[in-house]
Design a protein around this motif. Structure first.
Motif, PDB file in Angstrom:
ATOM      1  N   LEU A 125      16.578 146.030  59.438  1.00  0.00           N
ATOM      2  CA  LEU A 125      16.912 144.810  58.745  1.00  0.00           C
ATOM      3  C   LEU A 125      15.866 144.122  58.159  1.00  0.00           C
ATOM      4  CD1 LEU A 125      19.853 143.642  61.358  1.00  0.00           C
ATOM      5  CD2 LEU A 125      20.412 144.145  59.169  1.00  0.00           C
ATOM      6  N   SER A 126      16.127 143.477  56.898  1.00  0.00           N
ATOM      7  CA  SER A 126      15.023 142.632  56.147  1.00  0.00           C
ATOM      8  C   SER A 126      15.836 141.431  56.164  1.00  0.00           C
ATOM      9  CB  SER A 126      14.630 143.192  55.004  1.00  0.00           C
ATOM     10  OG  SER A 126      14.135 144.314  55.089  1.00  0.00           O
ATOM     11  N   PHE A 127      15.189 140.120  56.696  1.00  0.00           N
ATOM     12  CA  PHE A 127      15.630 139.110  56.138  1.00  0.00           C
ATOM     13  C   PHE A 127      14.725 137.694  56.027  1.00  0.00           C
ATOM     14  CE2 PHE A 127      15.826 140.205  60.580  1.00  0.00           C
ATOM     15  CZ  PHE A 127      15.219 139.079  61.103  1.00  0.00           C
ATOM     16  N   SER A 128      14.795 136.991  55.312  1.00  0.00           N
ATOM     17  CA  SER A 128      14.069 135.498  55.307  1.00  0.00           C
ATOM     18  C   SER A 128      15.018 134.372  55.516  1.00  0.00           C
ATOM     19  CB  SER A 128      13.197 135.685  53.958  1.00  0.00           C
ATOM     20  OG  SER A 128      12.340 134.477  54.190  1.00  0.00           O
ATOM     21  N   LEU A 129      15.040 133.915  56.468  1.00  0.00           N
ATOM     22  CA  LEU A 129      16.236 132.602  56.619  1.00  0.00           C
ATOM     23  C   LEU A 129      15.432 131.489  56.805  1.00  0.00           C
ATOM     24  CD1 LEU A 129      18.133 134.754  59.184  1.00  0.00           C
ATOM     25  CD2 LEU A 129      18.775 134.419  56.756  1.00  0.00           C
ATOM     26  N   ALA A 130      15.973 130.340  56.419  1.00  0.00           N
ATOM     27  CA  ALA A 130      15.646 128.932  56.358  1.00  0.00           C
ATOM     28  C   ALA A 130      15.748 128.449  57.597  1.00  0.00           C
ATOM     29  CB  ALA A 130      16.292 128.274  55.389  1.00  0.00           C
ATOM     30  N   LEU A 202      25.130 140.488  52.767  1.00  0.00           N
ATOM     31  CA  LEU A 202      24.664 141.441  53.498  1.00  0.00           C
ATOM     32  C   LEU A 202      24.461 142.602  52.298  1.00  0.00           C
ATOM     33  CD1 LEU A 202      23.868 143.034  56.175  1.00  0.00           C
ATOM     34  CD2 LEU A 202      26.085 143.826  56.361  1.00  0.00           C
ATOM     35  N   ILE A 203      23.121 142.997  52.143  1.00  0.00           N
ATOM     36  CA  ILE A 203      22.645 143.908  50.926  1.00  0.00           C
ATOM     37  C   ILE A 203      22.369 145.221  51.571  1.00  0.00           C
ATOM     38  CG2 ILE A 203      21.176 144.122  49.012  1.00  0.00           C
ATOM     39  CD1 ILE A 203      20.625 141.129  49.378  1.00  0.00           C
ATOM     40  N   GLY A 211      13.265 148.242  57.889  1.00  0.00           N
ATOM     41  CA  GLY A 211      13.213 146.839  57.087  1.00  0.00           C
ATOM     42  C   GLY A 211      12.177 146.244  57.962  1.00  0.00           C
ATOM     43  N   ASP A 212      11.802 144.727  57.254  1.00  0.00           N
ATOM     44  CA  ASP A 212      10.780 144.212  57.901  1.00  0.00           C
ATOM     45  C   ASP A 212      10.906 143.257  59.288  1.00  0.00           C
ATOM     46  OD1 ASP A 212      12.189 142.133  56.978  1.00  0.00           O
ATOM     47  OD2 ASP A 212      10.640 141.319  55.611  1.00  0.00           O
ATOM     48  N   ALA A 213      12.360 143.162  59.782  1.00  0.00           N
ATOM     49  CA  ALA A 213      12.704 142.384  60.684  1.00  0.00           C
ATOM     50  C   ALA A 213      12.248 141.209  60.608  1.00  0.00           C
ATOM     51  CB  ALA A 213      11.642 143.075  62.122  1.00  0.00           C
ATOM     52  N   PRO A 233      22.453 132.469  53.461  1.00  0.00           N
ATOM     53  CA  PRO A 233      21.688 133.532  54.064  1.00  0.00           C
ATOM     54  C   PRO A 233      22.057 134.814  53.487  1.00  0.00           C
ATOM     55  CG  PRO A 233      23.211 132.132  55.634  1.00  0.00           C
ATOM     56  CD  PRO A 233      23.731 131.849  54.248  1.00  0.00           C
ATOM     57  N   ARG A 234      20.813 135.586  53.495  1.00  0.00           N
ATOM     58  CA  ARG A 234      20.593 136.955  52.984  1.00  0.00           C
ATOM     59  C   ARG A 234      20.256 137.933  54.140  1.00  0.00           C
ATOM     60  NH1 ARG A 234      19.333 137.939  46.683  1.00  0.00           N
ATOM     61  NH2 ARG A 234      20.561 136.315  46.007  1.00  0.00           N
ATOM     62  N   MET A 235      20.563 139.054  54.409  1.00  0.00           N
ATOM     63  CA  MET A 235      20.120 140.303  55.251  1.00  0.00           C
ATOM     64  C   MET A 235      20.069 141.300  54.373  1.00  0.00           C
ATOM     65  SD  MET A 235      21.020 139.042  59.146  1.00  0.00           S
ATOM     66  CE  MET A 235      19.831 139.505  59.993  1.00  0.00           C
ATOM     67  N   THR A 236      19.247 142.216  54.349  1.00  0.00           N
ATOM     68  CA  THR A 236      19.372 143.627  53.786  1.00  0.00           C
ATOM     69  C   THR A 236      19.373 144.430  55.097  1.00  0.00           C
ATOM     70  OG1 THR A 236      17.948 143.039  52.284  1.00  0.00           O
ATOM     71  CG2 THR A 236      17.948 145.199  52.188  1.00  0.00           C
TER      72      THR A 236
END
Ligand SMILES: [Zn+2]
Length: 511
Positions: A125-130, A202-203, A211-213, A233-236
């Motif tokens: 998964l890749s994500f960047s969450l606030a 969810l992309i 992914g970049d974890a 929130p977005r996760m790939t």
């Protein structure tokens, strides 16, 4: 230099002869100037870059200890050249920001698709969450970005608590025009979704297998409201197994997603631009400034691999140091002052140069031009070999292009307008931050794209140092020509693309 979406030995035989002939003919090439240009050395550039792009510096990510080491080295070279230290901390301009470190404690991502129950590890998964994200099993809804009608049929009520699943368009596989259109559509899709507030977007990424974890984390600029990530929130997802399970479902096939990502851990960080001034000699013009800039950050370590960024933009960084050292030794200093600056955070979004633009150490209205150096080391461009060639972005946006073209004629470098890339790349590097303040600012580069661009193979051994030294002599001469000309460069008002910069210049100069 930044790509469009999200996210590359010749001996100078005979050149000395050309310079000697030109020197006799052109008033810009005084013996003092020619001696300064001769001090720009291929061996010196190689020496600097073999350190700046060494594995020890771990890809100079923003922020990192490797980047701090690079900053200290650049400052040491400015000190050696005897530049004036004008930062808040010697040669450093310090930005006090925060870093939100990804926290994988108790991480979980579950896809329950009826008979298939999958637990997806963070590295798929890749994500960047606030903030932290916790979703109890939540229904999914498939809505493609290309299907405007499907999105229009939804509302905040129908999407409340739901996970929207969508395919990431493969922009890189599309022809340029189609990619531009698809990218605009993708941005519009994100903007519409932001108003409907689903629980998660969810992309599905079918191109990249891993992914970049969450990466190491993300920077928080306290001046931009602290947030750089989207409100939904977005996760790939990259997991082939999970993508197959999602593909097997209908538009609303009863699958559920549950997620737990802990809140990131915030810590204070110091980010540094490195800045030094070669003070001019004219009693009035010494309080006006010509800037020579480059970004010294690169991508750091990703997936265990070091991205050394020798050409991007170690080459520009060492060129700034080398030109500073060469010009500082002149007997007769130029009329205007010359500012040498290397900036942080370009790869993350022009952060360092934008910080300088908001907090200029030297008055913007007294800053007459900026030449930003990017990717000046490698000649193996994807457009073909680039020996003795350099292109300027926004070539005909201001008078600066013509000055460097003339400097190129005197030093054996063809400075030209790259019809495909010149305007397109104007906004893709640090010159943009100064242009936005009204300063005629351009990026000069040898290869826009090259093998190893933003790859782990961008090593210092692959740079053509003899060619880079020649390009740097041209840059040094162009900078001197502007620094010695009592008439400052101007934006080309006949070019409609310069309108915002002309307006900014007018505001700054109070005219
Ligand atoms: Zn770059």
């Amino acid at each position: 230099m930044q790509r469009l979406f999200a996210y590359a030995l010749t001996a100078a035989i005979g050149i000395a002869g050309i310079q000697a002939d030109a020197a006799a003919a052109d008033p810009h090439l005084t013996p003092d100037t020619s001696a300064a240009l001769d001090r720009i050395s291929a061996d010196s550039l190689r020496g600097h870059l073999s350190f700046i792009a060494s594995d020890l510096l771990e890809g100079r990510g923003t922020p990192s200890r490797g980047q701090d080491l690079a900053a200290e080295y650049i400052a040491a070279q400015f000190r050696r050249a005897g530049l004036e230290a004008v930062g808040d901390d010697g040669y450093f301009q310090t930005a006090h920001w925060k870093f939100a470190e990804t926290n994988l404690k108790d991480f979980s991502f579950q896809l329950d698709a009826g008979k298939e129950k999958l637990s997806i590890p963070a590295n798929l998964l890749s994500f960047s969450l606030a903030q932290s994200l916790t979703l109890a099993p939540s229904a999914i809804v498939k809505i493609e970005a290309s299907d405007a009608a499907a999105l229009d049929a939804q509302s905040a009520a129908t999407l409340a608590g739901k996970v929207v699943v969508t395919n990431l368009p493969d922009f890189n596989a599309m022809p340029h025009e189609q990619a531009m259109t698809a990218y605009k559509g993708w941005q519009a899709y994100g903007a519409k979704l932001a108003k409907l507030h689903p629980a998660l977007l969810l992309i599905v990424d079918r191109v990249h297998p891993a992914g970049d974890a969450g990466g190491s984390g993300r920077l928080i600029d306290p001046e931009s409201g602290g947030e750089t990530v989207s409100t939904v929130p977005r996760m790939t997802i990259h997991s082939t197994q999970a993508i197959q399970a999602l593909d097997a479902l209908g538009a609303d096939g009863g699958a559920r997603v549950s997620v737990h990502v802990a809140a990131p851990v915030e810590r204070a960080v110091k980010l540094r631009n490195v800045i030094g001034v070669l003070r001019g000699s004219d009693p009035v013009l010494k309080d006006t400034y010509v800037m020579v800039t480059a970004h010294y950050d690169h991508l750091g370590i990703k997936g265990g691999k070091i991205y050394n960024g020798a050409n991007d933009d170690g080459s520009g960084t060492v060129s700034v140091m080398e030109i500073a050292g060469a010009l500082a030794g002149m007997k007769q200093r130029p009329a205007r002052s010359i500012v040498f600056m290397t900036v942080f955070g370009e790869e993350l979004g022009l952060f360092g140069s934008r910080y300088y633009g908001r907090h200029p150490i030297l008055p913007i209205k007294q800053t007459v031009a900026d030449v930003n150096l990017e990717q000046v080391g490698r000649t193996d461009s994807s457009e073909g070999p680039q020996l003795n060639n350099a292109s300027m972005t926004g070539f005909d946006f201001s008078d600066v292009g013509a000055v460097f073209q003339k400097a190129g004629k005197l030093t054996g470098i063809n400075v030209y307008k790259n019809e495909a890339n010149s305007d397109f790349y104007f906004g893709k590097s640090d010159n943009q931050a100064l242009a936005d303040q009204g300063v005629p600012a351009h990026t000069l580069c040898v290869a826009y794209e090259y093998p190893d661009y933003h790859g782990p193979g961008d090593h210092w051994e692959k740079v053509d140092y003899a060619n880079m030294a020649k390009v740097d002599r041209m840059v040094a001469l162009g900078v001197l020509m502007i620094a010695n000309d009592p008439v400052a460069p101007k934006w080309n008002t006949a070019n409609a693309l310069t309108k915002p910069y002309v307006e900014a210049w007018t505001r700054q100069s109070g005219q």
